[in-house]
Design an enzyme around this catalytic site. Structure first.
Site, PDB file in Angstrom:
ATOM      1  N   HIS A  70       0.864  -1.178   0.000  1.00 53.25           N
ATOM      2  CA  HIS A  70       0.000   0.000   0.000  1.00 53.25           C
ATOM      3  C   HIS A  70       0.901   1.228   0.000  1.00 53.25           C
ATOM      4  O   HIS A  70       1.832   1.328   0.812  1.00 53.25           O
ATOM      5  CB  HIS A  70      -0.885  -0.080   1.244  1.00 53.25           C
ATOM      6  CG  HIS A  70      -1.490   1.217   1.688  1.00 53.25           C
ATOM      7  ND1 HIS A  70      -2.308   1.975   0.898  1.00 53.25           N
ATOM      8  CD2 HIS A  70      -1.433   1.854   2.889  1.00 53.25           C
ATOM      9  CE1 HIS A  70      -2.709   3.039   1.584  1.00 53.25           C
ATOM     10  NE2 HIS A  70      -2.186   2.987   2.780  1.00 53.25           N
TER      11      HIS A  70
ATOM     12  N   TYR B 182      -5.980   9.149   1.680  1.00 46.27           N
ATOM     13  CA  TYR B 182      -6.106   9.725   3.015  1.00 46.27           C
ATOM     14  C   TYR B 182      -4.875  10.585   3.301  1.00 46.27           C
ATOM     15  O   TYR B 182      -3.818  10.418   2.688  1.00 46.27           O
ATOM     16  CB  TYR B 182      -6.281   8.646   4.080  1.00 46.27           C
ATOM     17  CG  TYR B 182      -5.147   7.668   4.248  1.00 46.27           C
ATOM     18  CD1 TYR B 182      -3.994   8.007   4.949  1.00 46.27           C
ATOM     19  CD2 TYR B 182      -5.245   6.367   3.731  1.00 46.27           C
ATOM     20  CE1 TYR B 182      -2.965   7.106   5.121  1.00 46.27           C
ATOM     21  CE2 TYR B 182      -4.203   5.460   3.898  1.00 46.27           C
ATOM     22  CZ  TYR B 182      -3.073   5.827   4.593  1.00 46.27           C
ATOM     23  OH  TYR B 182      -2.046   4.931   4.757  1.00 46.27           O
TER      24      TYR B 182
ATOM     25  N   ASP C  51     -29.642 -20.060  16.117  1.00 49.53           N
ATOM     26  CA  ASP C  51     -30.944 -20.695  16.221  1.00 49.53           C
ATOM     27  C   ASP C  51     -30.990 -21.831  15.209  1.00 49.53           C
ATOM     28  O   ASP C  51     -30.430 -21.745  14.116  1.00 49.53           O
ATOM     29  CB  ASP C  51     -32.097 -19.711  16.031  1.00 49.53           C
ATOM     30  CG  ASP C  51     -32.128 -19.076  14.656  1.00 49.53           C
ATOM     31  OD1 ASP C  51     -31.083 -19.017  13.979  1.00 49.53           O
ATOM     32  OD2 ASP C  51     -33.215 -18.617  14.246  1.00 49.53           O
TER      33      ASP C  51
END
Length: 815
Positions: free
Chosen positions: A225, A259, A543
């Site tokens: 990155h 960013y 469940d």
């Protein structure tokens, strides 16, 4: 195992350091942390992490991990220096689509209890003066976001752990893990062997190598990155010093995949706007050979577009240039979530991998709770390493999907949006028939699942289906509404093959299941029971529908691989019980609707009348030439059966029912209609509507608990809890605007204040209104309470209702 277990943590990056602190704070002090590199700049991802902590996530669990990271690191210092600087976070929108997305993201944080606000362009630029307000349409501000100093935070936690007895050993390369029977017993390094009752791999992108030492697949891919630092900016001169480093909010332009953070008078820029760059582990240097093996050479050509977008958003950069950069290696998984939990194959071998700095403290706390207390306080089913199906562990699958997750990390993704490749993987025996009917397939658990059928476009019921907003219209068709109505009016076939099916056999099968489930299973052969599996704290693990097909043979309809893992972990050691996954070798059709009996009865000599084949009963018989197991169940609230056979006979079963149903107006119907019908009946979906964070009474499932049973897991934790004492409830809402079909995870407001959040939602075609289920305080759950749902920044009026919304007398099922 001794009362004070010997714990060996592999890796002294921020996750290993955080876990050592969390464990020792809980009294487990015999902790050894082994690190192949130096302390604490180890050479892994932590060593180069830019430290931006953005808490916003569609997953409540991931937001909670990040929120705790902010809380914990804000209180840490190391030698008088900060470990977390709460400068706030700012996301900006440069497109109408992103503007809508940040409104959705604001809703997530309101749901999860994190303060945030939406901003106009001018307000955004006031917070971050380097921004060009003409380039943006709006902003999203999270005041509690900020910057973590990863190395400082790691060392600060390690020092705390050391004061309680932990030891950190650098330059110890793990070369093997010893086992005794099916348990870990020691970790072998190039510096010696360390006995261990518990081994936790916190090795980051080296995790797959550690996992192979015990035969554990660690499905992550190391990817590079890009991160760059600019030259000094005059506009930042004097704003910060070397101690403070930053004062402006950390910034994201997700439309551009970028960013930003301040570095005194420079700007650090991280980019996802480049091709995925997978890294082979055998090409990564050992820390002894290279102090920063996770920092690879910067590929300038890949950064050209990112730089141009950065200058456009932050014009002050036009007078600067990239001073230095690198391609940093870190971990991605096929679904973008961490890998946490104990191996299903080797007891005592645990993982905390693919964890970024953002979530490090939260993951460490959950892991420590899991180890010490037996369960994490936060639901972690999305992160459990045992969540994957076998096909999802294929190296090629993990590689392709992890790379795709990198490419999409900042993309705007719809909740139903599937990966496009590799597909198809798992197809049932009905697949060719479904294709012939124009099935529109989405994917789940590797299965191709029809969501509606284009062959039904000519149904007159399509004209009765109202439209909906843009986002709710994605991966949806009005055909799905027509399929729901036809199910209520005639009969439809639903492919239930992807439902996980487990077979439990053996002389102690009944006792085994009785001890793990809440309902009474000691019933005659041919009985079917809806039951819950709880953890020791009374939280709902799953469940199940459990059919007793013979004295010592049960078939379970489960929710996924985690149920199989849980059952296998609790098997008696004497071999008196066996659990087998029979999903791949079998298939299932749901045959539901008021004409279901008229469809199946002529095909069999068995009595399918209400008196002869009651609700929640099972029978092995034949339909035409096909041997089947028929269970009278209905997840859509209509008369009908789940009909199972072996996979080799699936096509014959479909053809038999399809041909016989032509004179009855039979259709095939998809998952979209199914979800609508089940919400009209108030049937829960585990993992969406309830998790381990909820008990049966809060979830409206107290009817599935038999308190008179002598024992079952979680029973003591339910003492004093009842329908009358719970303080929150899963509550149905009816939305007043029929166009506003919400998606899930939206906040619910009462008197202008957020009090809960939506779990599942759909349009209720029978009742003629959108439905949303939500967790609300019990005081706000009474039927008729006006509420509002925040949906893409707007408030949508709704009202709480009594459930079920459809056929409360159960007359349609019990006919």
């Amino acid at each position: 195992m001794a009362a004070q277990p010997k714990v060996v943590i592999i890796g002294a990056g921020i996750v290993g350091c955080a876990l050592s602190d969390e464990l020792t704070a809980r009294g487990w002090t015999d902790v050894t942390v082994l690190e192949q590199g130096p302390l604490f700049t180890t050479g892994g991802s932590t060593s180069h992490a830019p430290g931006l902590v953005f808490q916003t996530n569609g997953s409540r669990t991931m937001t909670e991990f990040a929120r705790y990271t902010v809380e914990k690191y804000s209180a840490l210092t190391l030698a008088g220096q900060w470990c977390f600087r709460q400068v706030g976070g700012l996301e900006v929108a440069t497109s109408p689509e992103r503007l809508a997305e940040i409104q959705r993201r604001h809703g997530w944080l309101s749901s999860w209890g994190v303060d945030s606000r939406l901003l106009a362009p001018e307000e955004s630029a006031a917070l971050h003066p380097l921004l060009d307000p003409e380039r943006i349409l709006g902003g999203f501000h999270i005041p509690s976001d900020g910057l973590a100093k990863a190395l400082r935070a790691g060392e600060a936690q390690a020092r705390l752990a050391t004061t309680r007895g932990a030891r950190f050993l650098p330059h110890h390369t793990v070369t093997g893990i010893e086992t005794t029977g099916d348990r870990v017993s020691a970790v072998v390094t190039d510096q010696g062997t360390f006995p261990a009752d518990i081994v936790v791999s916190c090795a980051g992108f080296w995790g797959p190598k550690i996992g192979r030492m015990v035969g554990q697949t660690v499905p992550l891919v190391p990817l590079a990155h890009q991160y760059a630092r600019t030259t000094a900016l005059p506009v930042l001169a004097g704003r910060n010093d070397e101690h403070t480093e930053a004062s402006l909010p950390i910034l994201r332009d997700q439309d551009a995949g970028l960013y930003y953070r301040e570095l005194v008078d420079r700007i650090g820029i991280g980019s996802y706007a480049h091709r995925p760059m997978p890294v082979r582990l055998d090409e990564v240097a050992h820390p002894r050979d290279n102090r920063m093996p996770s920092s690879l050479a910067f590929t300038e050509a890949d950064f050209e577009g990112a730089w141009a977008d950065s200058v456009s958003l932050l014009p002050s950069l036009s007078d600067a240039k990239v001073e230095e950069g690198f391609n940093g290696v870190f971990s991605f998984t096929s679904d973008g979530m961490p890998l946490m939990g104990e191996s299903s194959e080797v007891r005592g071998f645990w993982l905390a991998e693919a964890v970024w700095v953002t979530h490090s403290a939260g993951v460490a706390r959950a892991m420590a709770e899991w180890l010490v207390d037996g369960r994490p306080g936060t639901d972690v089913h999305e992160c459990d390493v045992n969540r994957f199906e076998e096909v999802q562990l294929a190296p090629s699958y993990v590689h392709e999907r992890s790379c795709q997750n990198f490419a999409e990390v900042y993309d705007i993704l719809h909740p139903l949006q599937p990966m496009e490749s590799p597909r198809p993987l798992r197809v049932g025996p009905f697949h060719s028939r479904q294709e012939a009917l124009g099935a529109v397939f989405l994917e789940g658990g590797g299965w191709e699942r029809p969501h509606w059928y284009e062959a039904n476009a000519a149904l007159p019921e399509v004209a009765r289906i109202p439209g909906r907003g843009e986002w709710a219209s994605r991966y949806w068709s009005p055909i799905a509404g027509a399929e729901a109505l036809v199910t209520r009016e005639r009969v439809a076939l639903y492919d239930m093959t992807p439902l996980k099916r487990l077979e439990v056999t053996g002389p102690e099968a009944l006792a085994f299941l009785q001890a793990l489930t809440t309902n009474q299973l000691d019933k005659p052969v041919g009985s079917v029971t809806y039951s819950l599996m709880l953890d020791e704290a009374g939280g709902i693990r799953s469940d199940l529908t459990i059919a007793r097909l013979d004295t010592e043979r049960f078939q379970i309809g489960a929710n996924g691989n985690l149920d199989l893992d849980w059952l296998r972990r609790h098997l008696p050691a004497d071999g008196s019980v066996h659990v087998r996954d029979i999903t791949a070798g079998t298939c299932c059709l749901g045959v539901w609707g008021p004409l279901a009996r008229e469809l199946v009865q002529p095909l069999t000599d068995a009595d399918f009348s209400h008196q002869g084949f009651g609700y929640f009963k099972a029978r092995e018989t034949y339909l035409g030439d096909v041997p089947v197991t028929a269970m009278r169940l209905s997840y859509v609230g209509e008369l009908g059966w789940e009909i199972y056979t072996t996979a080799d006979l699936g096509a014959k079963l479909w053809d038999t029912l399809w041909e016989a149903g032509q004179e009855l107006g039979i259709i095939a119907a998809g998952r979209s209609a199914f979800n609508s019908l089940r919400l009209e009946k108030g049937y829960r979906s585990w993992g969406h509507d309830m998790t381990t964070e909820h008990n049966p009474y809060e979830a409206g499932l107290g009817f599935a608990v038999r308190r008179k049973k002598q024992h079952f897991t979680g029973k003591p934790a339910l003492d004093g809890i009842s329908d009358e004492t719970v303080t929150r409830r899963l509550t149905p809402l009816i939305v007043r605007d029929e166009q506003s079909v919400v998606l899930g995870h939206e906040p619910v407001y009462v008197d202008g204040h957020p009090v809960g959040y939506v779990t599942s939602a759909a349009y209720g075609y029978t009742i003629g209104a959108p439905i949303a289920y939500a967790w609300l305080p019990a005081r706000h759950a009474a039927p008729g309470t006006p509420v509002e749902i925040e949906y893409f920044g707007a408030r949508v009026a709704a009202v709480t209702a009594a459930e079920p919304l459809f056929d409360p007398e159960m007359s349609r099922i019990r006919r």
